[in-house]
Structures are given as structure tokens and as C-alpha cells.
Design an enzyme around this catalytic site. Sequence first.
Site, mmCIF file in Angstrom:
data_model
loop_
_atom_site.group_PDB
_atom_site.id
_atom_site.type_symbol
_atom_site.label_atom_id
_atom_site.label_comp_id
_atom_site.label_asym_id
_atom_site.label_seq_id
_atom_site.Cartn_x
_atom_site.Cartn_y
_atom_site.Cartn_z
ATOM 1 N N ASP A 211 0.804 -1.213 0.000
ATOM 2 C CA ASP A 211 0.000 0.000 0.000
ATOM 3 C C ASP A 211 0.845 1.275 0.000
ATOM 4 O OD1 ASP A 211 -2.364 -1.288 -0.187
ATOM 5 O OD2 ASP A 211 -2.843 -1.233 1.932
ATOM 6 N N TYR B 161 -9.493 0.068 1.902
ATOM 7 C CA TYR B 161 -9.133 0.117 3.313
ATOM 8 C C TYR B 161 -8.800 1.532 3.757
ATOM 9 C CZ TYR B 161 -8.846 -4.447 5.622
ATOM 10 O OH TYR B 161 -9.147 -5.618 6.265
#
Length: 396
Positions: A24, A108
Site C-alpha cells: 500500500d 481500506y
Amino acid sequence: MSLRGTIPYSSVVQEPYVRKCAFDIGDYGFGNTANSLHLGCDCLGAIHYFDGLLSNSKGEPVTVPKVVCMHEEDVGLLWKHVEPRTGHNESRRSRRLVVSFISTVVNYEYAFYFYFYLDGTFEVEVKLTGELSTNVLSPGEENPEFGTLVLPHVNAQNHQHEFCVRIDPAIDDENGGKDVVITEVNCEPVPPGPKNPYANAFYAKEQPLLSVKEAQRDINPASNRVWKMTNPGCLNPITKKPVSYKLLPHASPPLMAHPDSITAKKGHFATKSLWVTPFSPDQRFPAGDFVFNEKACHGLSQWTKEDASLKGADPVVWYHFGVTHVVRIEDFPIMPVETVGFQLKPMGFFTGNPSVDVPPSCNKASVLVGSHNGCAQNGCAQNGAAQNGHAQNGHA
């Protein structure tokens, strides 16, 4: 201190999910995905915001307003004691300075909090929330073996959130931490015998980690394992031992993927809890500078091939922690916050409790149910610290 992370997902044969592993920070960037925060919702209290200055795909500066929040908050008791002989009470509230930001990476949300406490403790906390990443079951598949059914024919895969922080410690060292020594402390029972006739003794065994290979370590809650960053050149005047801070690890497992998998090769940093390397200005990210479409780690796996000495090497600590997420149906459709993190606590750095002189306080908003009397009438101001506490019998 810097941070990196990866999210490996569990799957066996269902394409394309076998390759599902998002880095990420390296793939998306927590800066590029950071939110503008909202007063009274994302942050409570007396708030100061910082804008973020980023660059777009053309290299042009872009300002993201209110991307970092700073505030102070109450966090319960700092310390307390009631003298059993006299009934005298001393109680202090704990407060912490909070610096935080929140990033949305596709599905997320990651909320990062950096806490500074009155007793010298520093804490990093990551709060995970947002939406689960799901996929449709394969033809003929009724119950997913490597995930959780959250809707009919909808699977939420088991996965891990792996983080790694780079800590360049300089513990009371004018040379920037050049002579810092990293040690490991384990509690061990003393065998029954003349030195332990009642078989109840144990001690804390401290071992210096003096080379790169020695310093590749895993957590061990069974021995209360912690790691210390010590400065042998500065001794505590009372204990006569090097001043230090200890790293209190989070109980989380290493990467579950097999070492031969691309996931493990790229995310090599997540195969151990602790790494220590000699300082190098070019070594900033545990998986390497560029991870997108890579099939191997160009970070810690390369930097730790040789068993370099850590003596006088200005050691850098790389600490890996994370969440192993076996999905609950209660995490769907929006996942309640799950937290993970670690603390750095002074250990022999001060000559006593550095918060012992925190003055007494009373929260005037606290009232008895069914009464209009607040703290000043029935609380600590009348019967506690102000009358019998700090001013008369405390540290002063």
C-alpha cells in the site's frame, strides 16, 4: 522514523487472486491517499491542522489541506496510590499529545496515530477500518477454505497487514547514535538449587546483538522478550547502567506465505520481527525503493546478506508488526476499527518517574448522576489532591 506496509492475501488456485498482494505504501503511497480531516469527527478537542505538500504525476506541487491533525487528550490514570494507613489519596490524570493522519487505499482506511506521553513513552498505533476486499466464489465452491462467507457466494479472503518501521535511535548521544548498542532481554527462571531454594526466582537476561545475523529476531511472549536501544557511553547515575529505551513489541505472527512465494520474496522484511543494520543514508525502505511489479525484495534481504558488525555502526532498527485478519462476518460491510502498534518506553533513561511532579487536576465536567454537584463539590478538589495531595504532601 519511517513506515512501510504490505497486504498479502490467502488463495490457492483461483486466478487472479493468487497474485493478490498490495504494497500500500510502495504501490499507492500513504501521502497520495491521505484524507483531508474534519473537525469534530476525525479529530476531537482543540485541534491544530497541518497541510500536506505533495507532487502530482507531472512533478507539480499539490497542497492537501488539513491532512495532519495535532491535539491533546486525556487517557485515563497516569498514576495513583492510596496510603492504606491514613487513607491519603494521590491520583494524576494522564494526557498525551497526538499527531495523526488517515489514508484511504482503495477499500481500506489506515489511521496512524503517534502518541507522546507525560512519562516519556512514545507509541505508534495503527487503526484499520474500511471495506473488505471480496471475490465471488468459484463454480462449485460452497464454503471458502481460505476466507469467510460474508454474503451468498461472496468470499472475504484471509489476509495479513504487515508494517515495518525504521528507527534510527540516538539515545542521549551527541554523535547521533553511532555507539548505540541494541540488546535483547528475556526473562528466565532460575533452576531450583542453592541459589533458588524455593524455586520461585527469575531474572532478566540481557544479550547484546552485535552483528546483522545475530539481530534477526522474532517475538517471544513466553519470555517477555523486549529489545533495548542502549548508550554505553552514558550511564544512569543511580543504576550505573547504560541509559536506554525499550521496544515493547506487539504479539503478531510473521508472514504466513511460504518463503518460495513471490509474496515472501517481495515482503522479506515481514519474515522476522526485528532486524538491525548499520546506518546507510540510502537504506530507507525495508522492501527497497521501488516495489511495483517487482518479484524480489531489494531492501532488507539484500542488506542483511553479509553478517556486518554493528559495533560503532550507528545501528538502525527495523521492527515488523501487523494484523493477521481472519475475517469475521461482523467485519462486513464496514469493518469496525482493529488496532495494532508498539511502544518505546524509557528504561533507565531517567532517575525516577518523570511524571511524579504532574500537578493534580479535576475534570469539572464530571458530575454525579442525578446531581448538579460536580468535581468541586464532591470530587478531588474537596477530598482529594487539592486538600491532602501534591501541595502539602506530594513531590513538592
